[in-house]
Design a protein around this motif. Structure first.
Motif, mmCIF file in Angstrom:
data_model
loop_
_atom_site.group_PDB
_atom_site.id
_atom_site.type_symbol
_atom_site.label_atom_id
_atom_site.label_comp_id
_atom_site.label_asym_id
_atom_site.label_seq_id
_atom_site.Cartn_x
_atom_site.Cartn_y
_atom_site.Cartn_z
ATOM 1 N N ARG A 161 -13.019 -36.517 -16.144
ATOM 2 C CA ARG A 161 -13.767 -35.780 -15.134
ATOM 3 C C ARG A 161 -14.588 -34.624 -15.693
ATOM 4 O O ARG A 161 -15.233 -33.918 -14.943
ATOM 5 C CB ARG A 161 -12.828 -35.349 -14.015
ATOM 6 N N SER A 208 -4.519 -31.918 -17.357
ATOM 7 C CA SER A 208 -4.795 -32.929 -16.320
ATOM 8 C C SER A 208 -5.412 -32.258 -15.113
ATOM 9 O O SER A 208 -4.960 -31.202 -14.669
ATOM 10 C CB SER A 208 -3.514 -33.648 -15.906
ATOM 11 N N SER A 209 -6.439 -32.892 -14.541
ATOM 12 C CA SER A 209 -7.087 -32.343 -13.345
ATOM 13 C C SER A 209 -6.248 -32.609 -12.100
ATOM 14 O O SER A 209 -6.544 -32.089 -11.039
ATOM 15 C CB SER A 209 -8.464 -32.976 -13.175
ATOM 16 N N ASP A 245 -4.414 -25.317 -19.690
ATOM 17 C CA ASP A 245 -5.691 -25.999 -19.441
ATOM 18 C C ASP A 245 -6.785 -24.933 -19.520
ATOM 19 O O ASP A 245 -6.594 -23.841 -18.978
ATOM 20 C CB ASP A 245 -5.645 -26.624 -18.021
HETATM 21 N N1 APR Z 1 -7.111 -28.799 -23.691
HETATM 22 C C1 APR Z 1 -6.445 -28.879 -22.510
HETATM 23 N N2 APR Z 1 -7.021 -29.317 -21.381
HETATM 24 C C2 APR Z 1 -8.319 -29.682 -21.429
HETATM 25 C C3 APR Z 1 -9.080 -29.625 -22.618
HETATM 26 C C4 APR Z 1 -8.421 -29.148 -23.792
HETATM 27 N N3 APR Z 1 -9.069 -29.051 -24.974
HETATM 28 N N4 APR Z 1 -10.351 -30.056 -22.343
HETATM 29 C C5 APR Z 1 -10.360 -30.363 -21.031
HETATM 30 N N5 APR Z 1 -9.147 -30.141 -20.474
HETATM 31 C C6 APR Z 1 -8.696 -30.335 -19.086
HETATM 32 C C7 APR Z 1 -9.782 -30.267 -18.038
HETATM 33 O O1 APR Z 1 -10.032 -28.907 -17.669
HETATM 34 C C8 APR Z 1 -9.154 -31.076 -16.902
HETATM 35 O O2 APR Z 1 -8.347 -30.265 -16.075
HETATM 36 O O3 APR Z 1 -8.156 -31.636 -18.992
HETATM 37 C C9 APR Z 1 -8.276 -32.089 -17.658
HETATM 38 C C10 APR Z 1 -8.838 -33.484 -17.699
HETATM 39 O O4 APR Z 1 -8.840 -34.045 -16.429
HETATM 40 P P1 APR Z 1 -9.254 -35.571 -16.195
HETATM 41 O O5 APR Z 1 -10.461 -35.869 -17.002
HETATM 42 O O6 APR Z 1 -9.321 -35.794 -14.727
HETATM 43 O O7 APR Z 1 -8.041 -36.406 -16.846
HETATM 44 P P2 APR Z 1 -6.649 -36.807 -16.218
HETATM 45 O O8 APR Z 1 -6.140 -35.752 -15.288
HETATM 46 O O9 APR Z 1 -5.784 -37.219 -17.349
HETATM 47 O O10 APR Z 1 -7.026 -38.090 -15.373
HETATM 48 C C11 APR Z 1 -6.007 -38.811 -14.737
HETATM 49 O O11 APR Z 1 -7.516 -40.558 -14.115
HETATM 50 O O12 APR Z 1 -9.253 -41.961 -14.724
HETATM 51 C C12 APR Z 1 -7.902 -41.840 -14.505
HETATM 52 O O13 APR Z 1 -6.222 -43.246 -15.293
HETATM 53 C C13 APR Z 1 -7.107 -42.234 -15.702
HETATM 54 O O14 APR Z 1 -5.074 -41.260 -16.575
HETATM 55 C C14 APR Z 1 -6.351 -40.974 -16.032
HETATM 56 C C15 APR Z 1 -6.273 -40.271 -14.703
#
Ligand code: APR
Length: 227
Positions: A22, A171-172, A195
């Motif tokens: 995201r 994770s978002s 995060d």
């Molecule tokens: N360190 C820690 N957090 C980070 C970093 C970093 N360097 N860079 C970005 N982030 C954070 C962002 O701020 C956000 O809150 O990581 C999070 C990523 O969120 P998403 O992209 O939504 O990923 P995630 O929550 O894992 O998505 C869940 O969605 O598409 C599906 O199945 C897929 O497992 C995945 C699920």
């Protein structure tokens, strides 16, 4: 031994060079999620889906665990640690974590397209059309697509309910049922969120906020907990 339960998302692997979902306009490596990560996509264009995950697997195999993955493995010196990850990469395992539950599957394995319980290791990065499971159906990546059940969710909820310390990393919390796991962590448990852009979702307000990238924030917190 105290029980540490950690829920990780794409953010923990960002500094290993694997893109989050995201942070890039809802596109995943330039693809619309509906076109590559759904049972419908597989039905309409299995070759595109297979190629997409082959590319993802290649990137995962080329990536290396970062300081955050290694710090979580080190935590096992003093705690009983369970990592529940939404990630399909194997970086927690390669960093040495022993107890990793993959909510959304793991890309280094294949899965029968007839029976999701039949999974196999993949040799190398490429899964080819024509490679079949023991039932004679095409092999696909062992990942949970949008619209598919999440078979490990009950086990994950049970693990969360037994936490003494809980961490949410990168994770978002935009995707259910994973996001609902927070509700299973008892109220009295010490909770941390790490995060650089902490999501504002229900349940976060009771957590200690560490507004930092995982490779910085996680080793610092682990160092504190190991004191
Ligand atoms: N360190 C820690 N957090 C980070 C970093 C970093 N360097 N860079 C970005 N982030 C954070 C962002 O701020 C956000 O809150 O990581 C999070 C990523 O969120 P998403 O992209 O939504 O990923 P995630 O929550 O894992 O998505 C869940 O969605 O598409 C599906 O199945 C897929 O497992 C995945 C699920």
């Amino acid at each position: 031994m105290k029980n540490v339960v950690i829920l990780t998302g794409a953010g923990i692997s960002a500094e290993s060079g694997l893109k989050t979902f995201r942070d890039s306009d809802g596109l995943w490596e330039g693809y619309n999620i509906q076109d590559v990560a759904t049972p419908e996509a597989w039905e309409w264009n299995p070759t595109l889906v297979q190629d997409f995950y082959n590319m993802r697997r290649k990137s995962v195999l080329e990536a290396k665990p970062n300081a955050a993955h290694y710090a979580l493995a080190k935590l096992e010196e003093k705690y009983k640690v369970t990592v529940i990850t939404q990630n399909i990469d194997d970086l927690h395992e390669r960093a040495g974590s022993k107890n990793v539950l993959h909510l959304h599957g793991i890309i280094t394995r294949s899965q029968s397209s007839k029976n999701p319980n039949l999974t196999y290791p993949i040799d190398g990065w490429e899964l080819k059309m024509g490679e079949l499971c023991e039932l004679g159906s095409q092999l696909r990546a062992h990942v949970v697509w949008f619209g598919e059940p999440v078979p490990m969710i009950d086990k994950a909820a049970q693990i969360c309910s037994q936490a003494d310390i809980f961490m949410l990393i990168g994770s978002s919390l935009a995707v259910y049922p994973a996001a609902g796991l927070l509700n299973f962590v008892p109220a009295y448990v010490q909770k941390y969120v790490i995060d650089p852009k902490i999501p504002s979702v229900y349940g976060i307000e009771s957590m200690v906020r560490i507004e930092a990238k995982a490779a910085i924030g996680v080793p610092r917190l682990v160092e504190e907990l190991l004191k």
